[in-house]
Motif scaffolding. Structure first.
Motif, PDB file in Angstrom:
ATOM      1  N   ASN A   1       0.819  -1.208   0.000  1.00 35.07           N
ATOM      2  CA  ASN A   1       0.000   0.000   0.000  1.00 35.07           C
ATOM      3  C   ASN A   1       0.855   1.261   0.000  1.00 35.07           C
ATOM      4  O   ASN A   1       0.547   2.225  -0.665  1.00 35.07           O
ATOM      5  CB  ASN A   1      -0.950   0.011   1.203  1.00 35.07           C
ATOM      6  N   THR A   2       1.931   1.256   0.744  1.00 33.98           N
ATOM      7  CA  THR A   2       2.824   2.402   0.768  1.00 33.98           C
ATOM      8  C   THR A   2       3.427   2.632  -0.608  1.00 33.98           C
ATOM      9  O   THR A   2       3.499   3.746  -1.087  1.00 33.98           O
ATOM     10  CB  THR A   2       3.943   2.197   1.816  1.00 33.98           C
ATOM     11  N   ALA A   3       3.829   1.546  -1.261  1.00 29.98           N
ATOM     12  CA  ALA A   3       4.417   1.676  -2.594  1.00 29.98           C
ATOM     13  C   ALA A   3       3.416   2.262  -3.571  1.00 29.98           C
ATOM     14  O   ALA A   3       3.754   3.125  -4.370  1.00 29.98           O
ATOM     15  CB  ALA A   3       4.916   0.325  -3.086  1.00 29.98           C
ATOM     16  N   VAL A   4       2.175   1.820  -3.499  1.00 26.97           N
ATOM     17  CA  VAL A   4       1.149   2.341  -4.391  1.00 26.97           C
ATOM     18  C   VAL A   4       0.929   3.826  -4.124  1.00 26.97           C
ATOM     19  O   VAL A   4       0.847   4.624  -5.045  1.00 26.97           O
ATOM     20  CB  VAL A   4      -0.170   1.542  -4.239  1.00 26.97           C
ATOM     21  N   THR A   5       0.874   4.204  -2.855  1.00 33.72           N
ATOM     22  CA  THR A   5       0.694   5.617  -2.512  1.00 33.72           C
ATOM     23  C   THR A   5       1.847   6.439  -3.047  1.00 33.72           C
ATOM     24  O   THR A   5       1.648   7.496  -3.621  1.00 33.72           O
ATOM     25  CB  THR A   5       0.597   5.788  -0.976  1.00 33.72           C
ATOM     26  N   TYR A   6       3.077   5.950  -2.878  1.00 35.93           N
ATOM     27  CA  TYR A   6       4.243   6.667  -3.373  1.00 35.93           C
ATOM     28  C   TYR A   6       4.158   6.830  -4.891  1.00 35.93           C
ATOM     29  O   TYR A   6       4.404   7.884  -5.426  1.00 35.93           O
ATOM     30  CB  TYR A   6       5.525   5.934  -2.981  1.00 35.93           C
ATOM     31  N   SER A   7       3.776   5.746  -5.587  1.00 29.13           N
ATOM     32  CA  SER A   7       3.649   5.784  -7.036  1.00 29.13           C
ATOM     33  C   SER A   7       2.605   6.811  -7.460  1.00 29.13           C
ATOM     34  O   SER A   7       2.802   7.549  -8.411  1.00 29.13           O
ATOM     35  CB  SER A   7       3.284   4.405  -7.559  1.00 29.13           C
ATOM     36  N   ASP A   8       1.478   6.866  -6.742  1.00 30.11           N
ATOM     37  CA  ASP A   8       0.440   7.834  -7.061  1.00 30.11           C
ATOM     38  C   ASP A   8       0.961   9.259  -6.915  1.00 30.11           C
ATOM     39  O   ASP A   8       0.679  10.115  -7.737  1.00 30.11           O
ATOM     40  CB  ASP A   8      -0.784   7.646  -6.160  1.00 30.11           C
TER      41      ASP A   8
ATOM     42  N   THR B   1       4.083  10.218  -7.202  1.00 33.42           N
ATOM     43  CA  THR B   1       5.032  10.425  -8.285  1.00 33.42           C
ATOM     44  C   THR B   1       4.288  10.743  -9.573  1.00 33.42           C
ATOM     45  O   THR B   1       4.669  11.645 -10.312  1.00 33.42           O
ATOM     46  CB  THR B   1       5.926   9.183  -8.469  1.00 33.42           C
ATOM     47  N   ASP B   2       3.222   9.991  -9.857  1.00 33.98           N
ATOM     48  CA  ASP B   2       2.434  10.239 -11.057  1.00 33.98           C
ATOM     49  C   ASP B   2       1.783  11.614 -11.014  1.00 33.98           C
ATOM     50  O   ASP B   2       1.694  12.292 -12.024  1.00 33.98           O
ATOM     51  CB  ASP B   2       1.366   9.154 -11.242  1.00 33.98           C
ATOM     52  N   THR B   3       1.329  12.032  -9.848  1.00 31.40           N
ATOM     53  CA  THR B   3       0.724  13.353  -9.707  1.00 31.40           C
ATOM     54  C   THR B   3       1.747  14.430 -10.006  1.00 31.40           C
ATOM     55  O   THR B   3       1.458  15.380 -10.731  1.00 31.40           O
ATOM     56  CB  THR B   3       0.146  13.539  -8.284  1.00 31.40           C
ATOM     57  N   LEU B   4       2.944  14.293  -9.482  1.00 27.02           N
ATOM     58  CA  LEU B   4       4.008  15.253  -9.750  1.00 27.02           C
ATOM     59  C   LEU B   4       4.354  15.267 -11.233  1.00 27.02           C
ATOM     60  O   LEU B   4       4.551  16.332 -11.826  1.00 27.02           O
ATOM     61  CB  LEU B   4       5.244  14.931  -8.910  1.00 27.02           C
ATOM     62  N   PHE B   5       4.401  14.097 -11.836  1.00 25.45           N
ATOM     63  CA  PHE B   5       4.667  13.978 -13.271  1.00 25.45           C
ATOM     64  C   PHE B   5       3.599  14.720 -14.073  1.00 25.45           C
ATOM     65  O   PHE B   5       3.910  15.495 -14.974  1.00 25.45           O
ATOM     66  CB  PHE B   5       4.715  12.497 -13.650  1.00 25.45           C
TER      67      PHE B   5
ATOM     68  N   ILE C   1       3.998  18.010 -16.532  1.00 29.89           N
ATOM     69  CA  ILE C   1       3.520  18.052 -17.920  1.00 29.89           C
ATOM     70  C   ILE C   1       2.616  19.264 -18.110  1.00 29.89           C
ATOM     71  O   ILE C   1       2.775  20.026 -19.067  1.00 29.89           O
ATOM     72  CB  ILE C   1       2.786  16.750 -18.316  1.00 29.89           C
ATOM     73  N   GLU C   2       1.668  19.436 -17.199  1.00 29.72           N
ATOM     74  CA  GLU C   2       0.746  20.574 -17.299  1.00 29.72           C
ATOM     75  C   GLU C   2       1.494  21.903 -17.344  1.00 29.72           C
ATOM     76  O   GLU C   2       1.106  22.816 -18.063  1.00 29.72           O
ATOM     77  CB  GLU C   2      -0.248  20.572 -16.137  1.00 29.72           C
ATOM     78  N   SER C   3       2.569  22.007 -16.570  1.00 35.36           N
ATOM     79  CA  SER C   3       3.298  23.270 -16.502  1.00 35.36           C
ATOM     80  C   SER C   3       3.961  23.638 -17.823  1.00 35.36           C
ATOM     81  O   SER C   3       4.095  24.820 -18.136  1.00 35.36           O
ATOM     82  CB  SER C   3       4.343  23.239 -15.382  1.00 35.36           C
ATOM     83  N   ILE C   4       4.368  22.653 -18.612  1.00 33.86           N
ATOM     84  CA  ILE C   4       5.035  23.000 -19.870  1.00 33.86           C
ATOM     85  C   ILE C   4       4.106  23.021 -21.081  1.00 33.86           C
ATOM     86  O   ILE C   4       4.469  23.574 -22.106  1.00 33.86           O
ATOM     87  CB  ILE C   4       6.257  22.103 -20.158  1.00 33.86           C
TER      88      ILE C   4
END
Length: 104
Positions: free
Chosen positions: A13-20, A22-26, A30-33
């Protein structure tokens, strides 16, 4: 044995949260550029490898900081670099050889 299973579950569960996160930051990067550009820029960035997309994002952010990029030039850079990634089967940019770059 039960404790061990729940510990594994917690790690998963922690790994999934971390991945989420990371994806949000990604997605935020993308939105910023692509803000103000055509929708195909965002779609194209999302279709290439995440590693190459992050390299392109960091490059565009650096260019925005150093010079006043026109939106047309920014769009062209994004689409060209994404096409370059696809033509090399999404091989990480850092691993490309000189002949691969010249061939493109």
């Amino acid at each position: 044995m039960l404790i061990h299973s729940s510990t594994v579950l917690n790690h998963v569960n922690t790994a999934v949260t971390y991945s989420d996160k990371t994806d949000t930051l990604f997605d935020i990067k993308i939105e910023s550029i692509v803000r103000g550009l055509t929708p195909d820029c965002k779609k194209t960035l999302q279709k290439i490898s995440k590693e190459n997309a992050l390299t392109i994002i960091e490059y565009i952010i650096s260019m925005q900081t150093e010079i006043n990029l026109s939106s047309h030039y920014q769009k062209d850079l994004i689409l060209l670099l994404c096409r370059f990634s696809r033509s090399n089967n999404h091989k990480p940019f850092q691993q490309l050889t000189r002949p691969e770059i010249i061939t493109f």
